[in-house]
Design an enzyme around this catalytic site. Sequence first.
Site, PDB file in Angstrom:
ATOM      1  N   GLN A  34      -9.723   9.288   8.569  1.00 34.33           N
ATOM      2  CA  GLN A  34      -9.476   7.883   8.893  1.00 34.33           C
ATOM      3  C   GLN A  34      -8.466   7.307   7.901  1.00 34.33           C
ATOM      4  O   GLN A  34      -8.028   6.176   8.050  1.00 34.33           O
ATOM      5  CB  GLN A  34     -10.782   7.091   8.776  1.00 34.33           C
ATOM      6  CG  GLN A  34     -11.857   7.549   9.751  1.00 34.33           C
ATOM      7  CD  GLN A  34     -13.200   6.916   9.404  1.00 34.33           C
ATOM      8  OE1 GLN A  34     -13.525   5.835   9.864  1.00 34.33           O
ATOM      9  NE2 GLN A  34     -13.969   7.577   8.578  1.00 34.33           N
ATOM     10  N   ASN A  35      -8.135   8.103   6.892  1.00 30.99           N
ATOM     11  CA  ASN A  35      -7.257   7.595   5.839  1.00 30.99           C
ATOM     12  C   ASN A  35      -5.801   7.641   6.257  1.00 30.99           C
ATOM     13  O   ASN A  35      -5.359   8.573   6.923  1.00 30.99           O
ATOM     14  CB  ASN A  35      -7.452   8.406   4.551  1.00 30.99           C
ATOM     15  CG  ASN A  35      -8.863   8.273   4.028  1.00 30.99           C
ATOM     16  OD1 ASN A  35      -9.585   7.372   4.430  1.00 30.99           O
ATOM     17  ND2 ASN A  35      -9.270   9.168   3.141  1.00 30.99           N
ATOM     18  N   CYS A  44      15.949  -0.658  13.706  1.00 29.28           N
ATOM     19  CA  CYS A  44      15.219   0.460  14.333  1.00 29.28           C
ATOM     20  C   CYS A  44      16.158   1.650  14.507  1.00 29.28           C
ATOM     21  O   CYS A  44      17.254   1.496  15.063  1.00 29.28           O
ATOM     22  CB  CYS A  44      14.672  -0.001  15.686  1.00 29.28           C
ATOM     23  SG  CYS A  44      13.886   1.335  16.583  1.00 29.28           S
ATOM     24  N   ARG A  87       0.841  -1.209   0.000  1.00 26.08           N
ATOM     25  CA  ARG A  87       0.000   0.000   0.000  1.00 26.08           C
ATOM     26  C   ARG A  87       0.874   1.256   0.000  1.00 26.08           C
ATOM     27  O   ARG A  87       0.538   2.253  -0.635  1.00 26.08           O
ATOM     28  CB  ARG A  87      -0.940  -0.029   1.206  1.00 26.08           C
ATOM     29  CG  ARG A  87      -1.912  -1.209   1.141  1.00 26.08           C
ATOM     30  CD  ARG A  87      -2.901  -1.179   2.269  1.00 26.08           C
ATOM     31  NE  ARG A  87      -3.745  -0.007   2.171  1.00 26.08           N
ATOM     32  CZ  ARG A  87      -4.325   0.571   3.212  1.00 26.08           C
ATOM     33  NH1 ARG A  87      -4.161   0.071   4.419  1.00 26.08           N
ATOM     34  NH2 ARG A  87      -5.072   1.621   3.045  1.00 26.08           N
ATOM     35  N   ASN A 134     -21.507  11.224   0.260  1.00 25.51           N
ATOM     36  CA  ASN A 134     -21.192   9.826  -0.061  1.00 25.51           C
ATOM     37  C   ASN A 134     -21.789   9.499  -1.424  1.00 25.51           C
ATOM     38  O   ASN A 134     -22.700  10.179  -1.880  1.00 25.51           O
ATOM     39  CB  ASN A 134     -21.768   8.888   1.027  1.00 25.51           C
ATOM     40  CG  ASN A 134     -21.029   7.555   1.069  1.00 25.51           C
ATOM     41  OD1 ASN A 134     -21.056   6.793   0.114  1.00 25.51           O
ATOM     42  ND2 ASN A 134     -20.362   7.287   2.184  1.00 25.51           N
ATOM     43  N   HIS A 156      -6.250   7.240  12.283  1.00 24.32           N
ATOM     44  CA  HIS A 156      -5.886   5.826  12.121  1.00 24.32           C
ATOM     45  C   HIS A 156      -4.430   5.635  11.699  1.00 24.32           C
ATOM     46  O   HIS A 156      -4.061   4.566  11.227  1.00 24.32           O
ATOM     47  CB  HIS A 156      -6.822   5.152  11.101  1.00 24.32           C
ATOM     48  CG  HIS A 156      -8.214   4.940  11.619  1.00 24.32           C
ATOM     49  ND1 HIS A 156      -9.277   4.578  10.823  1.00 24.32           N
ATOM     50  CD2 HIS A 156      -8.724   5.040  12.879  1.00 24.32           C
ATOM     51  CE1 HIS A 156     -10.375   4.467  11.566  1.00 24.32           C
ATOM     52  NE2 HIS A 156     -10.067   4.755  12.808  1.00 24.32           N
TER      53      HIS A 156
HETATM   54  P1  OAD Z   1     -15.186   2.034   3.747  1.00 19.72           P
HETATM   55  O1  OAD Z   1     -14.552   1.209   2.682  1.00 19.72           O
HETATM   56  O2  OAD Z   1     -15.839   1.324   4.868  1.00 19.72           O
HETATM   57  O3  OAD Z   1     -16.287   2.998   3.109  1.00 19.72           O
HETATM   58  C1  OAD Z   1     -15.979   3.785   1.991  1.00 19.72           C
HETATM   59  C2  OAD Z   1     -17.177   4.689   1.723  1.00 19.72           C
HETATM   60  O4  OAD Z   1     -16.836   5.551   0.655  1.00 19.72           O
HETATM   61  C3  OAD Z   1     -18.453   3.953   1.311  1.00 19.72           C
HETATM   62  O5  OAD Z   1     -19.529   4.418   2.104  1.00 19.72           O
HETATM   63  C4  OAD Z   1     -18.640   4.332  -0.175  1.00 19.72           C
HETATM   64  O6  OAD Z   1     -20.009   4.466  -0.539  1.00 19.72           O
HETATM   65  C5  OAD Z   1     -17.940   5.679  -0.223  1.00 19.72           C
HETATM   66  N1  OAD Z   1     -17.392   6.021  -1.545  1.00 19.72           N
HETATM   67  C6  OAD Z   1     -16.752   5.219  -2.421  1.00 19.72           C
HETATM   68  N2  OAD Z   1     -16.364   5.914  -3.499  1.00 19.72           N
HETATM   69  C7  OAD Z   1     -16.755   7.197  -3.308  1.00 19.72           C
HETATM   70  C8  OAD Z   1     -16.636   8.399  -4.064  1.00 19.72           C
HETATM   71  N3  OAD Z   1     -16.034   8.432  -5.238  1.00 19.72           N
HETATM   72  N4  OAD Z   1     -17.175   9.533  -3.546  1.00 19.72           N
HETATM   73  C9  OAD Z   1     -17.812   9.516  -2.349  1.00 19.72           C
HETATM   74  N5  OAD Z   1     -17.953   8.418  -1.593  1.00 19.72           N
HETATM   75  C10 OAD Z   1     -17.427   7.276  -2.052  1.00 19.72           C
HETATM   76  O7  OAD Z   1     -14.053   3.052   4.261  1.00 19.72           O
HETATM   77  P2  OAD Z   1     -14.004   3.888   5.620  1.00 19.72           P
HETATM   78  O8  OAD Z   1     -15.370   4.298   6.040  1.00 19.72           O
HETATM   79  O9  OAD Z   1     -12.976   4.938   5.443  1.00 19.72           O
HETATM   80  O10 OAD Z   1      -9.528   1.367   9.418  1.00 19.72           O
HETATM   81  O11 OAD Z   1     -13.459   2.794   6.619  1.00 19.72           O
HETATM   82  C11 OAD Z   1     -13.203   3.148   7.957  1.00 19.72           C
HETATM   83  C12 OAD Z   1     -12.031   2.365   8.489  1.00 19.72           C
HETATM   84  O12 OAD Z   1     -12.270   0.965   8.267  1.00 19.72           O
HETATM   85  C13 OAD Z   1     -10.726   2.615   7.766  1.00 19.72           C
HETATM   86  O13 OAD Z   1     -10.038   3.740   8.254  1.00 19.72           O
HETATM   87  C14 OAD Z   1      -9.951   1.359   8.046  1.00 19.72           C
HETATM   88  C15 OAD Z   1     -11.051   0.366   7.785  1.00 19.72           C
HETATM   89  O14 OAD Z   1     -10.921  -0.875   8.370  1.00 19.72           O
HETATM   90  C16 OAD Z   1      -8.367   0.800   9.769  1.00 19.72           C
HETATM   91  O15 OAD Z   1      -7.667   0.177   8.980  1.00 19.72           O
HETATM   92  C17 OAD Z   1      -8.023   0.971  11.209  1.00 19.72           C
END
Ligand code: OAD
Length: 239
Positions: free
Chosen positions: A96-97, A141, A62, A207, A114
């Site tokens: 969260q990114n 390290c 990544r 969204n 995160h």
């Molecule tokens: P998700 O993959 O759960 O959700 C992504 C969201 O983005 C969904 O609701 C989609 O509908 C929306 N989406 C996709 N493409 C889009 C676009 N072009 N424009 C607008 N919206 C769009 O990702 P997160 O909610 O960020 O944590 O996930 C939260 C956390 O879960 C992450 O930070 C990660 C993951 O496990 C860790 O790794 C600790």
Amino acid sequence: MIIPNNIKNIVILTGAGISAESGIKTFRDHGGLWENYDIMDVASVEGFNKDPKLVYEFYNARRAQLQKPEISPNAAHLALAELEKKFKGRVTIVTQNVDNLHERAGSHNILHMHGELLKMRCTKSLKVFAITGELNQSTVCPCCKVVGNLRPNIVWFGEVPNGLSEIDQLLRECDLFISIGTSGEVYPAASFVMAAKQSGAHTLEQNLSPTKLSREFDSQFTGSASIEVPRLVKLILSP
Ligand code: OAD
């Protein structure tokens, strides 16, 4: 769409959806990262202890992808940077990114709840170091001068996200809360809209499609982030 007047403090929660159009996969959408990996294998301390090689390789891939020339901030990241620059009050991005696309777009006031892909952490001293290349079991390290003490600086499931008390304070003070591109599946981020509402903030969700939290928001900007976020920023800057 009406944005209230006299907004002074804006908190913007971003999730994987804002970076999707930059070419970075989300987690839970069709084709998302969690379709090919078990979350607990690559995003938990237990998974790391069981198979560190798998975990290092997951984040190395990544990190490498993030630095490819074709990956760059999109119009949504750029619009948020413009908002921070031009808005008279305070704009804070709580993301969260783990990518660095907000920074590359020009935003400064960013809290990576995160963690960050381009950082590694010593598990002994807890010191954080920059990393652009590969991290593995033989990486020495920088502080301990031995191998085996380093891990990606990512918050895994079961761990406490970064900056929670600062975020709590920001949510108490905010009068506009905007959630962009997050599914609302992961707490505590999913609870921020409720906290903002308790502070009397106006709440907006952006969204591609409705989420399980949509009914908590005052209004929606449905569509792709690269179109809807610039539209929203324009409305805030010239109501
Ligand atoms: P998700 O993959 O759960 O959700 C992504 C969201 O983005 C969904 O609701 C989609 O509908 C929306 N989406 C996709 N493409 C889009 C676009 N072009 N424009 C607008 N919206 C769009 O990702 P997160 O909610 O960020 O944590 O996930 C939260 C956390 O879960 C992450 O930070 C990660 C993951 O496990 C860790 O790794 C600790």
